[in-house]
Motif scaffolding. Structure first.
Motif, short mmCIF file in Angstrom:
data_model
loop_
_atom_site.label_atom_id
_atom_site.label_comp_id
_atom_site.label_asym_id
_atom_site.label_seq_id
_atom_site.Cartn_x
_atom_site.Cartn_y
_atom_site.Cartn_z
N ASP A 1 -0.13 -9.53 17.65
CA ASP A 1 -0.03 -10.90 18.15
C ASP A 1 0.71 -11.01 19.47
O ASP A 1 0.62 -12.02 20.17
N ARG B 1 -2.10 -4.06 9.22
CA ARG B 1 -0.94 -3.18 9.09
C ARG B 1 -0.04 -3.23 10.32
O ARG B 1 1.17 -3.19 10.22
N ILE B 2 -0.67 -3.28 11.49
CA ILE B 2 0.13 -3.31 12.73
C ILE B 2 -0.21 -4.58 13.50
O ILE B 2 -1.32 -4.74 13.98
N PRO B 3 0.75 -5.50 13.56
CA PRO B 3 0.45 -6.78 14.22
C PRO B 3 0.18 -6.60 15.71
O PRO B 3 0.78 -5.75 16.36
N ARG C 1 -0.08 5.41 0.90
CA ARG C 1 -1.16 5.27 1.87
C ARG C 1 -1.91 6.58 2.10
O ARG C 1 -3.12 6.58 2.27
N ASP D 1 -8.06 4.86 9.44
CA ASP D 1 -6.96 3.90 9.38
C ASP D 1 -7.39 2.60 8.74
O ASP D 1 -6.74 2.09 7.82
N LYS E 1 -1.87 5.70 18.76
CA LYS E 1 -1.13 5.95 17.52
C LYS E 1 0.26 6.51 17.81
O LYS E 1 1.23 6.13 17.16
N ASN F 1 0.88 -1.18 0.00
CA ASN F 1 0.00 0.00 0.00
C ASN F 1 0.90 1.22 0.00
O ASN F 1 0.95 1.98 0.95
N ARG G 1 -8.01 3.08 5.02
CA ARG G 1 -6.77 3.15 4.24
C ARG G 1 -6.17 1.76 4.08
O ARG G 1 -5.65 1.40 3.02
N ASN G 2 -6.24 0.97 5.15
CA ASN G 2 -5.64 -0.35 5.09
C ASN G 2 -6.43 -1.30 4.19
O ASN G 2 -5.84 -2.10 3.47
N ARG H 1 2.39 3.50 19.17
CA ARG H 1 2.70 2.43 18.22
C ARG H 1 3.35 2.91 16.94
O ARG H 1 4.01 2.13 16.25
N GLU H 2 3.14 4.18 16.60
CA GLU H 2 3.66 4.66 15.33
C GLU H 2 4.61 5.84 15.50
O GLU H 2 5.78 5.75 15.20
N GLY I 1 -5.91 -0.17 0.59
CA GLY I 1 -4.54 -0.47 0.16
C GLY I 1 -4.21 -1.95 0.16
O GLY I 1 -3.12 -2.35 -0.21
N GLY I 2 -5.16 -2.78 0.61
CA GLY I 2 -4.91 -4.22 0.61
C GLY I 2 -3.91 -4.64 1.68
O GLY I 2 -3.24 -5.67 1.57
N ASN I 3 -3.80 -3.81 2.72
CA ASN I 3 -2.82 -4.08 3.79
C ASN I 3 -3.60 -4.19 5.09
O ASN I 3 -3.49 -3.37 5.98
#
Lengths: 433, 433
Positions: free
Chosen positions: B334, B330-332, A330, B318, B140, A327, B321-322, B143-144, B325-327
């Motif tokens: 797990d 975007r932010i794992p 973005r 968010d 945000k 992407n 957009r993801n 994490r970003e 964008g096919g994403n």
């Protein structure tokens, strides 16, 4: 998984910080965030800068072309500064379909349309979090965190050098020149401080913020910029006596009716209760007002090696997430184009409250004359201080006005300046709520 | 371009705000940001809530199943609150491969692993910006924006109700019960205020922040939580006299050597110069310290209809957009799993400075006895105030300690409580730098 291959051009202060963080957090990025980021190449004319940096497997060279011509590199970080070589470098990187990360506020503010249009044409993105507010996530907050808002006002202390100088003038009662010299000695001001103290650096940053909140392109050269060189020890003392602090502010006001933008940089008097009044030393702060969120403040270090590198790294992670996710564009930046230029309100059209410091001959009728000229321009006086005179038989007269038009103030000052009782240039500082 | 089809469950205060912003900024999202976001469905048991909202083309119904079963819906916004129906709703939405946006801090803090594991299994994402800090982009930023940092400290005023109560107790000299009652009357406190004033709400938010900065799962039920119900008018007055302000803080300290996490919620004394001391009324603030960026402060409204809706909308953008964008992941997330539980430092293992207020009989040797017990536990006294007594022949003795161990303080207090000169439970408030 595809590797994100980064090329860094410019390994000075901020570049060095970027190298350090990429080294320190490599495993975190790879293992926790699953982003295989690799610093593949570093270029700096001054190769010796790289000696003490943890460059790991990066190929180091003196020539930026080594980075540009390496086809495996997806992302170029430009930390050269200036608008000549850096401009060519960024354009060439974009034309070679590489994403670009930059901390270069002058480049974005002055050549934004050329650069963003080039990025769009080549289907790559330009990231510039580090261009505004160092470590504070200003760009990300405006474009993402607060995207649900019409942001109609920004007031910001966005230049650490000026804030440091004004803070020391205030706390230590020292004159501008003395503090500037000390700031240069201890590294808080550049050898050539013009861009900072003249307000140009704040202007670059406010131009970028204004473009973001207006969804167009706010040309840097249309912004009214006033620096702090005219602020005297006396202004600081009188401000203090009146319950105010003087700060250099970047200001954006959006009129909700006509969408007219008032964008400017000027020294401003803030009441000591104002949230920005307590932002001291090299700290920066951005106070935003959104129609949904109300007041939001971001506060932190707006410059320096590691805070600025922190912002660059935030962009590195963003671009990596976008590349890995497929992407790549973005957040569109196509509004930042010369065909979408935003008209700014002329400084003459604003209204404000004003602090005026007249230096007058110590003789009768002076205050009466001043008040009468102000009255003629419809300027109403909120308070007056007249003190004992200086040794040269001049006296300072301080007037705070109620809300008045800039046009009226300028007309009044121009008339008052012509009278024979004025002994020095009148000082005018806008008062902000 | 694919349309992003949103289903909203819960049209109460925050839900109503979300509907309003989606209506107001629809064109901006579609045209400027090229995100074709459509509010397709709204469900609320209380259908009448929808009457005055600009629901546009959304299909409104009373049954959440209408949203869940609509296969065209990509994203479910859960604004029901609570952890029973909301939990089932979120799990079912995720199992139906819908992304989920929630403002539900209790749900994330108490059932995080179950929910994030479910999201991961179904290859969708969970967004929760509105769960912490209302309109402030806290999640945000962590994490970003600040991803280049090891964030080793967070101090935060994160509950508006408590901050409002403490502010009014301080400025008006009123006792807790009076202010709480007034706060309930004017809507700043819930009819059942337990979750706010007991510190649980702050606990939920600090648990989420602690999980984010530790890269694991910090279980809510292991956090030491103390609310503000024990804070008396006298404590506030003594704090003031000593140059301090009392605030309810969420606190996270990460020890850089052993990575041990101290996570807690407690009333704290802050020196009046402390940046958090001036955060008043319903305002919230989050003070983060990162190894690169240094100190960063976010300040704003942490609750309320439109600020919280602003955060939900940030997530809507968010996820859109993801998706576009096919994403989609975007932010794992797990790391937020029960297999990755973070051990917390026990409250007994911390050190702090302390404010102690003893209520003692007005007789000789009392101060000597107290000091001697404190000395035995290696607790060094920084200052003492002893005032005129109360009408019942008891006197308050205030002691501020230097840095001491919590264990020592607890042992000392337990010993002192047993003496016959103690007339009421001793107050202990930690002092934060």
């Amino acid at each position: 998984m595809e590797e994100i291959s980064i090329g860094l051009v410019g390994a000075g202060t901020v570049g060095g910080g970027v190298v350090k963080i990429l080294h320190k957090r490599k495993d975190f990025f790879r293992k926790k965030l699953k982003l295989p980021i690799k610093l593949a190449r570093i270029a700096d004319k001054q190769l010796s800068l790289l000696q003490d940096l943890p460059t790991d497997d990066a190929i180091c060279s003196a020539d930026a072309q080594d980075v540009l011509q390496d086809e495996s590199i997806n992302v170029v970080i430009e930390l050269v500064g200036g608008t000549t070589f850096a401009r060519k470098l960024v354009i060439e990187a974009l034309e070679r379909k590489k994403h670009v990360i930059t901390a270069n506020k002058a480049l974005i503010a002055e050549y934004g349309p050329e650069i963003f249009e080039c990025a769009e044409k080549n289907n790559v993105s330009l990231y510039f979090e580090a261009a505004v507010g160092g470590g504070m996530p200003v760009i990300k907050s405006i474009r993402e965190g607060l995207v649900g808002n019409d942001i109609f006002s920004i007031k910001t202390i966005i230049n650490g050098t000026c804030n440091y100088i004004l803070t020391r003038m205030t706390t230590e009662g020292l004159p501008f020149d003395t503090v500037l010299k000390q700031a240069q000695q201890n590294g808080y001001a550049e050898a050539d401080p013009a861009l900072d103290i003249g307000g140009g650096d704040s202007g670059h940053k406010i131009a970028i913020m204004a473009s973001l909140i207006s969804g167009g392109y706010v040309p840097f050269n249309q912004i009214n910029i006033e620096g702090i060189t005219s602020i005297s020890k006396e202004d600081i003392e009188f401000a203090c006596e009146l319950g105010y602090t003087i700060k250099l502010l970047g200001i954006i006001n959006k009129n909700s009716e006509d969408n007219e933008l008032d964008v400017r940089v000027n020294p401003a008097m803030l009441h000591t209760d104002h949230i920005l009044a307590s932002v001291s030393d090299v700290y920066n702060a951005v106070l935003l007002q959104g129609d949904a969120v109300g007041q939001i403040l971001l506060y932190g270090k707006g410059a320096g090696q590691m805070p600025t590198a922190s912002a660059v790294i935030s962009d590195v992670l963003d671009v990596s997430r976008n590349i890995i996710g497929g992407n790549e564009i973005r957040i569109p930046t196509d509004h930042y184009s010369s065909s979408n230029m935003i008209d700014l309100k002329s400084i003459n059209e604003i209204t404000s409250r004003y602090y005026l410091r007249f230096t007058v001959k110590d003789k009768p009728y002076v205050l009466a004359s001043i008040s009468s000229v102000l009255g003629k321009q419809n300027i109403s006086i909120a308070s007056v201080i007249q003190k004992e005179g200086y040794s040269d038989n001049s006296v300072p007269v301080i007037i705070l006005t109620h809300q008045a038009s800039e046009k009226g103030i300028r007309a009044a000052l121009s008339e008052i300046e012509k009278t024979d009782f004025i002994k020095a240039k009148t000082q005018m500082i806008r008062i902000e709520d």
